[in-house]
Every structure is written in structure tokens, then in C-alpha cells.
Design a protein around this motif. Structure first.
Motif, short mmCIF file in Angstrom:
data_model
loop_
_atom_site.label_atom_id
_atom_site.label_comp_id
_atom_site.label_asym_id
_atom_site.label_seq_id
_atom_site.Cartn_x
_atom_site.Cartn_y
_atom_site.Cartn_z
N TYR A 5 0.85 -1.20 0.00
CA TYR A 5 0.00 0.00 0.00
C TYR A 5 0.88 1.24 0.00
O TYR A 5 1.63 1.49 0.96
CB TYR A 5 -0.90 -0.01 1.24
N LEU A 6 0.81 2.02 -1.08
CA LEU A 6 1.57 3.27 -1.20
C LEU A 6 0.63 4.45 -0.98
O LEU A 6 -0.47 4.47 -1.54
CB LEU A 6 2.21 3.39 -2.58
N HIS A 7 1.06 5.41 -0.18
CA HIS A 7 0.22 6.60 -0.01
C HIS A 7 1.08 7.85 0.01
O HIS A 7 2.19 7.86 0.54
CB HIS A 7 -0.66 6.50 1.24
N ALA A 8 0.55 8.90 -0.59
CA ALA A 8 1.27 10.17 -0.69
C ALA A 8 0.33 11.22 -1.25
O ALA A 8 -0.72 10.90 -1.83
CB ALA A 8 2.50 10.03 -1.59
N SER A 9 0.71 12.47 -1.10
CA SER A 9 -0.07 13.56 -1.69
C SER A 9 0.09 13.55 -3.20
O SER A 9 0.85 12.76 -3.76
CB SER A 9 0.39 14.90 -1.11
N VAL A 10 -0.62 14.46 -3.84
CA VAL A 10 -0.62 14.53 -5.30
C VAL A 10 0.77 14.85 -5.84
O VAL A 10 1.49 15.68 -5.29
CB VAL A 10 -1.62 15.61 -5.77
N GLY A 11 1.15 14.15 -6.92
CA GLY A 11 2.37 14.49 -7.65
C GLY A 11 3.66 14.00 -7.06
O GLY A 11 4.74 14.47 -7.45
N GLN A 27 -0.30 -11.29 -5.91
CA GLN A 27 0.08 -9.97 -5.43
C GLN A 27 -1.01 -8.92 -5.63
O GLN A 27 -1.67 -8.89 -6.68
CB GLN A 27 1.35 -9.50 -6.13
N VAL A 28 -1.19 -8.05 -4.63
CA VAL A 28 -2.10 -6.92 -4.71
C VAL A 28 -1.32 -5.66 -4.33
O VAL A 28 -0.61 -5.64 -3.33
CB VAL A 28 -3.30 -7.09 -3.77
N ILE A 29 -1.45 -4.62 -5.15
CA ILE A 29 -0.80 -3.34 -4.88
C ILE A 29 -1.86 -2.24 -4.97
O ILE A 29 -2.64 -2.20 -5.93
CB ILE A 29 0.33 -3.04 -5.89
N VAL A 30 -1.87 -1.36 -3.99
CA VAL A 30 -2.87 -0.30 -3.93
C VAL A 30 -2.17 1.02 -3.62
O VAL A 30 -1.20 1.05 -2.85
CB VAL A 30 -3.93 -0.60 -2.84
N MET A 88 2.71 -0.87 4.41
CA MET A 88 2.30 0.49 4.08
C MET A 88 3.54 1.36 3.95
O MET A 88 4.37 1.40 4.86
CB MET A 88 1.36 1.06 5.14
N VAL A 89 3.65 2.07 2.84
CA VAL A 89 4.81 2.91 2.57
C VAL A 89 4.33 4.31 2.18
O VAL A 89 3.51 4.45 1.27
CB VAL A 89 5.68 2.34 1.44
N GLU A 90 4.84 5.32 2.87
CA GLU A 90 4.50 6.71 2.55
C GLU A 90 5.62 7.34 1.72
O GLU A 90 6.80 7.15 2.01
CB GLU A 90 4.29 7.53 3.82
#
Length: 497
Positions: A194-200, A287-290, A315-317
Motif C-alpha cells: 500500500y503506497l500513499h502520498a499527496s498529489v504528484g 500480489q495486490v498493490i494499492v 504500508m509505505v509513505e
């Protein structure tokens, strides 16, 4: 505006004219794709007094439209006639057999949306229910090209070779590379990722880089890359074409499922199917990537089971780029520009100016270089510091202000008015909840770049017209209530501190 009382039988032509106007506004406001997805199969059944009765083919569509678009439909109908008080959405198969349908409703054979909606092509999603085919090959046919046609478009530039590595994204890049090597080879190591970050900041770049690498190096593997909205549309399409079982089975046979922009996955039935699919793939060692713009716990519109499943993996930011990474991005973009324009040169002081002042994300940095290229090529003038300061003035001004998030606004407003964040997102309509919610919506519009529909989604899936009403109401009261104006300023200072 139509002034006639729509409850009169003699006004049926006016009914259809008004319905045509409503459909036209829907298509104009929402866009062709969204309109085709949710409204192409909607019919006008009739008008009973002040109630407009519309029908759709399935219960899922009824639930989705009633939740997300009832307010908009009501507002559009009221723009046609002040006598309209509410809009009722019902399932077509149910309304045909109902004995309680008012006598004043138009008969089933009356003209429907088919007369005003353009023909649906293969590139749009059809919602007219089709008869169930007994022949197995015909039922499975819509999924025969699942991996060729269902996948969201890929950008050929988004590969691992073009990804600029730095301290802000090094962990995410390493995880993405490891996963890209894993399916069918070294085994599944992080599931889900799971990758999360702001736009761009590079989420989409990494997801598509994984897709490119596996499709190039391991063509025997079944890889499916989808945006959350595309997944939602495909699932609804499968329901409408009576091929949902085949669609589900096809999903469960892939080796790697990649979902981008998870924050846009809406609808209880769609989320349930997504959760079942993820569980099936993970249990089968696939594998599942989101990716999303925030952690699972902050995706309030997602079902709790989906959030829990996503939070159970790695989870990776991806953080905002530091000075060194920003400089690398700018230099890489300048090198790419020189491949098309060999004479294009950017002095060191201009590079320093960009990397010091454009601090938000890689997309803005690339945009800054693109502006310099455009100015240089269109005017023939050399790139100088003075030219850069003038050309990038509005971009730098926009990045000077601290980015306020809707989540921050909800947290601060909830604490200030002594309510919970869940209260702001709930359907409760007591004064003690509605007023803080409207203020939070107003601040979200004033302090963030988010659109009205996006703000509505962040507040429990509300329609954008609800947000607009809240914004206008608070604006009006601030203009006449000095105490409230001061209170709003205090909240702004708390958020911008």
C-alpha cells in the motif's frame, strides 16, 4: 423555467421536455463518462404531485444514485418547476409490477431517456439490461479481453528508469522493485503493498513502472492495472451485462492486481466485491498493490473491512521531495527537454531558484521547467533568472502557502465545536452537527484546492450541491455576523499555523 403544475396529465410533453433539460445538465456538469455510467439507463416514470419518479435497472444503481446524486437531481428538477418537492428513484423491474403506482404516473410505454440520450457506443458503459444468455461462450465474452481492454491506460514514460530516486521515495522504490520481481519468480513478499502520498509525488509512476516491467519481462503473468473508478465502472458494467460471475472469476485468476487512487472507490456493493477479490488473491499467494492519497485509516468512505485488509500489508509513505531530490527532478526534466530542443539551456542560478521555491511535488517542478521551455521556444529569449521569476510567479506564490488538508480541517473543527469527526461524516442532521459540518465544508473550499465533488466525498459521500449550499450559507452569515467572522478567522489561523 416551466411554471406548469407537473402533476397534471396534460403536461406530459412538458414532463419530457423538462427531463430532457435535466439530462442535458447532468451530462454537462458530470461529463460524458460519468453520465453514461450512472444515468444512461435511467427513465422518467412520471410525476405524482410534487414527486418525480425515476427508474433504473438495478438496486445497486438505485442505491448509488440515491446516495450520491439525489440532491443534484432534485435541484435540477426544481430549476424546471418550483412545484417539484422531491425525487424518488426506484428499480424498474419493481415499479412495473407495483400495484401502488399512482394513476397519474405516465404509462410504461411513454417516451423515456432513450429519446434524448445519444446512442451508447462500445467505448461507453451500457446500462440497459440485456437478457441472460444461456450459451456459456456469449456470457463469458465480455471478459475475454479483460487484460487487454479492461486495464487503465499506461503512460510509456512511467518506468523505473525514468523514476528519480531520493530519500523521500527510496523505500517506496525499493518495495516496488521487489514486488515487480516477485510474482511467479521469487514469491509474494509484501501483500498487499500500500503506497500513499499527496498529489504528484510518484505513486502512479511506481504503479505503472511495476506494470511495465512485468509485462515486458514476464509476459506469461496476468497483470491488471486499474484506477479505482475504472474498477468500479467495469464491475457495474458486468452487473448490467449479466456477466458479473465471469468478471469475478477473471479477476480471481490474475497474478497481480494494481489499483490506483483508492480514495475514489465508492459504493457498498463495489467495495464488498473488491474486498472479496483482494482476499481471494492474497489467500492464493497472488500480489495486490494499492495506492491512495492517504493511509487506509483516513479513507472514511471505505468499508471498515476494506480498510482493515489494506492496513494488514506493507504500508509505505512517499514524502515531499527534499532539496536534493527536487534538484535531480529539475535536471532530469531539463535533460529531456534538450532531447527535443538541443539549444535549450538553463543557468545554474535558475535551477537553484526553482528547487528552492517550488517545494510541493515533482509535478509542479516538471511544470516549472515546461513553462521555461515554452517561454524560450515561443519568444526566442534566453532563460534568465529575471525571466524565471516572472514566468513562475504564480506557481511560486501558490506553493508558498502551507497546504491544508481536509482531514486537518475536520479534526480542528470537530475539536472546536466539541463533536467527533465521525459526526461530521455521518448523516445526522441535528443543529449541533449540521452547523460545524457546514463550516468545515466552507473552510475546505476556502483553504484547499479540492473541488466541490471531492469535498463532498470526504464528508461522507455527499453531493457537490450540498457542499455548495453550505459554502454559500456560511459566506452569507459571515458577511452579517461579526462574531462568526472572527470565529472563522480563528479557525483559519489554527489551520495555517
Amino acid at each position: 423555467m416551466l411554471e406548469a403544475d407537473f402533476s397534471q396529465d396534460g403536461d406530459k410533453p412538458r414532463h419530457r421536455d423538462a427531463w430532457s433539460q435535466v439530462l442535458g445538465r447532468l451530462k454537462s456538469d458530470l461529463g460524458e463518462e460519468v453520465f453514461s455510467c450512472w444515468f444512461a439507463g435511467m427513465n422518467l416514470e412520471g410525476i405524482d404531485g410534487g414527486t418525480v419518479v425515476l427508474s433504473v435497472p438495478t438496486r445497486f444503481l438505485k442505491s448509488w444514485i440515491a446516495t450520491h446524486y439525489r440532491d443534484k437531481l432534485t435541484a435540477l428538477w426544481q430549476a424546471q418547476s418550483a412545484s417539484v418537492r422531491k425525487v424518488e428513484v426506484t428499480v424498474r423491474t419493481a415499479i412495473r409490477g407495483r400495484s401502488d403506482v399512482p394513476a397519474r404516473l405516465e404509462p410504461a410505454g411513454a417516451p423515456s431517456t432513450a429519446s434524448v440520450v445519444p446512442p451508447v457506443t462500445a467505448s461507453t458503459i451500457r446500462f440497459e439490461a440485456e437478457p441472460v444468455r444461456k450459451e456459456a461462450p456469449r456470457q463469458a465474452a465480455p471478459q475475454a479481453s479483460l487484460f487487454d481492454d479492461c486495464s487503465s491506460p499506461l503512460d510509456g514514460r512511467y518506468t523505473f528508469d525514468t523514476f528519480v530516486e531520493g530519500s523521500a521515495n527510496r523505500f517506496a522504490l525499493a518495495a516496488a522493485r521487489q514486488v515487480a520481481e516477485g510474482p511467479g519468480a521469487g514469491g509474494v513478499k509484501f501483500n498487499p503493498l500500500y503506497l500513499h502520498a499527496s498529489v504528484g509525488l510518484g505513486k502512479t509512476h511506481l504503479l505503472q513502472a511495476i506494470t511495465h516491467q512485468i509485462r515486458t519481462g514476464r509476459p506469461d503473468l496476468k497483470v491488471l492495472y486499474l484506477t479505482a473508478e475504472h474498477f468500479m465502472y467495469r464491475f457495474v458494467h458486468a452487473l448490467q451485462t449479466q456477466s458479473a460471475i465471469a468478471f469475478k472469476e477473471a479477476l480471481r485468476q490474475i497474478d497481480l492486481l494494481i489499483i490506483d487512487d483508492m480514495q475514489f472507490l465508492h459504493g457498498k456493493q463495489v467495495q464488498q466485491e473488491f474486498c472479496h477479490t483482494v482476499n481471494s488473491l492474497i489467500d492464493g499467494a497472488r500480489q495486490v498493490i494499492v495506492a491512495a492519497d492517504r493511509p487506509p485509516v483516513e479513507l472514511e468512505t471505505l468499508d471498515e473491512r476494506v480498510r482493515s485488509r489494506l492496513a494488514g500489508g506493507l504500508m509505505v509513505e512517499i514524502s515531499a521531495p527534499d532539496l536534493g531530490l527536487r534538484r535531480q527532478i529539475v535536471e532530469r526534466r531539463i535533460d529531456l527537454a534538450r532531447q527535443q530542443h538541443p539549444a535549450f539551456q538553463v543557468p545554474e542560478d535558475v535551477i537553484d531558484f526553482i528547487t528552492r521555491n517550488v517545494t510541493t511535488n515533482g509535478r509542479d517542478l516538471e511544470g516549472a521547467v515546461t513553462r521555461l521551455v515554452g517561454h524560450n521556444q515561443l519568444t526566442g529569449l534566453a532563460v534568465t533568472l529575471a525571466m524565471a521569476e516572472t514566468t513562475l510567479r504564480d506557481l511560486i506564490r501558490a506553493t508558498d502557502t502551507r497546504r491544508v488538508k481536509i482531514e486537518d480541517i475536520q479534526r480542528v473543527v470537530a475539536k472546536h465545536y466539541n463533536v467527533s469527526k465521525q459526526d461530521l461524516l455521518s448523516s445526522r442532521r441535528t443543529r449541533s452537527i449540521v452547523w460545524p459540518r457546514q463550516i468545515a465544508m466552507f473552510l475546505s473550499k476556502a483553504l484547499t484546492p479540492r473541488s466541490l465533488p471531492e469535498i463532498g466525498r470526504r464528508f461522507g459521500g455527499r453531493d457537490h450541491t450540498t457542499v455548495l449550499h453550505a459554502v454559500r450559507k456560511v459566506e452569507e452569515m459571515v458577511g452579517t455576523d461579526e462574531v462568526l467572522a472572527q470565529e472563522i478567522e480563528v479557525l483559519k489561523r489554527m489551520l495555517e499555523a
